[in-house]
Design a protein around this motif. Sequence first.
Motif, mmCIF file in Angstrom:
data_model
loop_
_atom_site.group_PDB
_atom_site.id
_atom_site.type_symbol
_atom_site.label_atom_id
_atom_site.label_comp_id
_atom_site.label_asym_id
_atom_site.label_seq_id
_atom_site.Cartn_x
_atom_site.Cartn_y
_atom_site.Cartn_z
ATOM 1 N N HIS A 88 0.850 -1.187 0.000
ATOM 2 C CA HIS A 88 0.000 0.000 0.000
ATOM 3 C C HIS A 88 0.892 1.246 0.000
ATOM 4 O O HIS A 88 2.008 1.209 0.528
ATOM 5 C CB HIS A 88 -0.900 0.032 1.239
ATOM 6 N N TRP A 90 0.803 5.827 0.043
ATOM 7 C CA TRP A 90 0.051 7.080 0.162
ATOM 8 C C TRP A 90 1.022 8.185 -0.180
ATOM 9 O O TRP A 90 2.107 8.263 0.401
ATOM 10 C CB TRP A 90 -0.454 7.213 1.597
ATOM 11 N N THR A 107 -2.502 10.701 -3.524
ATOM 12 C CA THR A 107 -2.807 9.455 -4.219
ATOM 13 C C THR A 107 -2.647 8.308 -3.242
ATOM 14 O O THR A 107 -1.599 8.162 -2.618
ATOM 15 C CB THR A 107 -1.876 9.257 -5.435
ATOM 16 N N SER A 109 -2.873 4.236 -2.920
ATOM 17 C CA SER A 109 -2.957 2.960 -3.640
ATOM 18 C C SER A 109 -3.098 1.852 -2.618
ATOM 19 O O SER A 109 -2.343 1.816 -1.647
ATOM 20 C CB SER A 109 -1.686 2.709 -4.451
ATOM 21 N N TYR A 110 -4.049 0.983 -2.844
ATOM 22 C CA TYR A 110 -4.244 -0.110 -1.902
ATOM 23 C C TYR A 110 -4.329 -1.428 -2.642
ATOM 24 O O TYR A 110 -4.928 -1.524 -3.699
ATOM 25 C CB TYR A 110 -5.469 0.129 -1.018
ATOM 26 N N THR A 126 -4.321 -3.870 -7.333
ATOM 27 C CA THR A 126 -3.987 -2.675 -6.576
ATOM 28 C C THR A 126 -4.737 -1.517 -7.218
ATOM 29 O O THR A 126 -4.573 -1.260 -8.400
ATOM 30 C CB THR A 126 -2.473 -2.423 -6.599
ATOM 31 N N SER A 128 -6.076 2.625 -7.059
ATOM 32 C CA SER A 128 -5.656 3.868 -6.433
ATOM 33 C C SER A 128 -6.682 4.965 -6.650
ATOM 34 O O SER A 128 -7.436 4.945 -7.620
ATOM 35 C CB SER A 128 -4.272 4.294 -6.906
ATOM 36 N N SER A 130 -7.148 9.298 -6.358
ATOM 37 C CA SER A 130 -6.467 10.584 -6.205
ATOM 38 C C SER A 130 -7.483 11.611 -5.748
ATOM 39 O O SER A 130 -8.593 11.650 -6.280
ATOM 40 C CB SER A 130 -5.866 11.027 -7.536
ATOM 41 N N ASP A 376 -4.183 -0.153 -12.476
ATOM 42 C CA ASP A 376 -2.919 0.252 -11.887
ATOM 43 C C ASP A 376 -1.977 -0.930 -11.705
ATOM 44 O O ASP A 376 -0.780 -0.776 -11.619
ATOM 45 C CB ASP A 376 -3.153 0.909 -10.538
#
Length: 414
Positions: A88, A90, A107, A109-110, A126, A128, A130, A376
């Motif tokens: 993950h 940030w 942004t 992303s997980y 994954t 993300s 924004s 992503d």
Amino acid sequence: MFRHAAFALLFAFGCVIHLSRGAVVNVRDKDGKLCLYANVMLNFSVSYATSGNKTDLAEFELPSQVMSNGSKCDNTTSTLKLNFGAGHSWSMNFTLNGRTYQADSITFSYNLNDSTIFPKSTLTDTLSVSVRPHITDVSTDTSYSCKSKETIQSDSVNQTLWNVLIQAFISNGTQSKNLTSCSADLPTTPTASPTTVAPVTNTTTASTPAPTTPAPTLPTPTTGKFAIKPDENSTACLLANFALRIGVKHGEKYQEINLDPNVTTVSGSCSVNTSELLLVSNAMTIALTFTNDTKKFHLQAVNVTANLSSGLVVSEANGSLSLWEAAVGSSYMCNKEQNVTITSQLNLFTFNLQVQPFAVKKGVFSTAEECFLDSDLSFLVPIAVGVALSFLIVLVLLSYLIGRRKSRTGYQSV
Ligand SMILES: *[C@@H]1O[C@H](CO)[C@@H](O)[C@H](O)[C@H]1NC(C)=O
Ligand SMILES: *[C@@H]1O[C@H](CO)[C@@H](O)[C@H](O)[C@H]1NC(C)=O
Ligand SMILES: *[C@@H]1O[C@H](CO)[C@@H](O)[C@H](O)[C@H]1NC(C)=O
Ligand SMILES: *[C@@H]1O[C@H](CO)[C@@H](O)[C@H](O)[C@H]1NC(C)=O
Ligand SMILES: *[C@@H]1O[C@H](CO)[C@@H](O)[C@H](O)[C@H]1NC(C)=O
Ligand SMILES: *[C@@H]1O[C@H](CO)[C@@H](O)[C@H](O)[C@H]1NC(C)=O
Ligand SMILES: *[C@@H]1O[C@H](CO)[C@@H](O)[C@H](O)[C@H]1NC(C)=O
Ligand SMILES: *[C@@H]1O[C@H](CO)[C@@H](O)[C@H](O)[C@H]1NC(C)=O
Ligand SMILES: *[C@@H]1O[C@H](CO)[C@@H](O)[C@H](O)[C@H]1NC(C)=O
Ligand SMILES: *[C@@H]1O[C@H](CO)[C@@H](O)[C@H](O)[C@H]1NC(C)=O
Ligand SMILES: *[C@@H]1O[C@H](CO)[C@@H](O)[C@H](O)[C@H]1NC(C)=O
């Protein structure tokens, strides 16, 4: 040569300290000088799909143990990137404009493959999001400080920030003691505090009344499954699954309408060069025309007739679009909310979209080509491999450097 490599890596990875509360990051520039400092506390709330058509809510905190690789400083731009957990991250981008700086984007992303945070997730990608933070007009040589909670909402992710202390541009290598506080932290009198700017509200309207807020937000529309068969005994030649909302501007008014697939009649046609899907519901009639240009297809034309709540009927069409493009023989997919402008008066919002207007085999979707918003993962895979490798290298280098530092006295590590 080796020294250069060491500096380059230090520059890229910065230096990280773990405290019991909040994540603290010190980013250093090429010369090893402190150029960005951040201490943030952050909670995430993410809704995600689980097996059995359900959505679950994952709520988790930014751990205090983060890696700052990817953070960097330049003269007028800088990036704070916090990597944590199982893939993950940030990040926040800043720009400096003369006497002030601001955060342009966050942004997040997980990695849905992390089953400790996202148990039973149907997707393993994954994703993300924004968002635009409300951090503007921070005076140079001051730290932005916001103890108050601020929640930034986006489609399926809420981020709550508090106890934030960030100095994005540090000129002489030492963090400033002077603060620019967010307006939520200031005692009262919201006037003359340029520290935060609300996202939509126009605060400069003293004489003119604030523009009327748009219609209350609708629930996410229901996903419909639409299919066109060339004749009743054949399998489908066009497949389309999506949830759809239109946004129609009419004069000063703006109205959003969800398509209710439950009360929608489906018709259309398929041919070699064009296919059409026609959906008729109580509230709207929508025609989608797809074009096959040999190797690829795209959505060429949209014609919407909407019955507004005022009783007015509005028709908007655009025949020269180039949306939802994918190879003929595959389908186009976009699970995220997609907002496309059809005309200056009409926007189309889609959710959980998958369409295949040509070359449908056995009545099921072929391989999907995912939209930019969704995909992503594809570029994160090589990055993840690269990061893993460079992490190993850095571990070796760091232990070497720490060994060297320990052998020197008087060197203060931050
Ligand atoms: C952040 O999340 C943690 C655990 O999920 C919770 O205990 C805490 O109250 C949250 N803090 C805020 C400010 O929302
Ligand atoms: C998922 O929901 C759709 C419609 O909401 C329904 O037709 C389908 O049977 C559901 N599938 C499962 C596995 O529950
Ligand atoms: C910081 O505050 C001190 C004392 O108020 C002041 O002298 C100094 O000019 C300030 N620096 C900046 C960069 O605003
Ligand atoms: C985000 O917050 C809003 C308002 O509190 C809430 O309605 C929504 O469900 C939240 N979304 C997530 C993913 O937590
Ligand atoms: C605020 O409203 C005024 C008057 O309506 C307009 O001139 C100005 O551009 C608006 N500012 C922003 C940031 O929207
Ligand atoms: C479809 O099949 C049925 C029975 O198999 C037949 O009666 C009917 O004529 C067929 N329709 C078409 C359009 O071929
Ligand atoms: C669809 O319509 C049927 C009957 O008209 C109703 O029972 C059902 O709840 C509706 N489903 C949705 C998702 O609105
Ligand atoms: C798409 O167009 C090309 C050229 O016109 C044609 O050869 C091909 O068969 C078409 N594909 C489909 C699935 O209709
Ligand atoms: C489809 O397009 C191709 C090339 O643009 C053209 O040669 C062909 O005649 C068209 N087919 C039909 C059925 O219109
Ligand atoms: C859009 O659809 C309406 C009604 O179905 C029709 O009258 C109009 O001509 C269409 N516009 C275009 C550009 O195709
Ligand atoms: C959709 O996009 C248009 C143009 O980019 C923008 O003006 C509008 O605010 C967006 N709508 C939503 C609900 O995001």
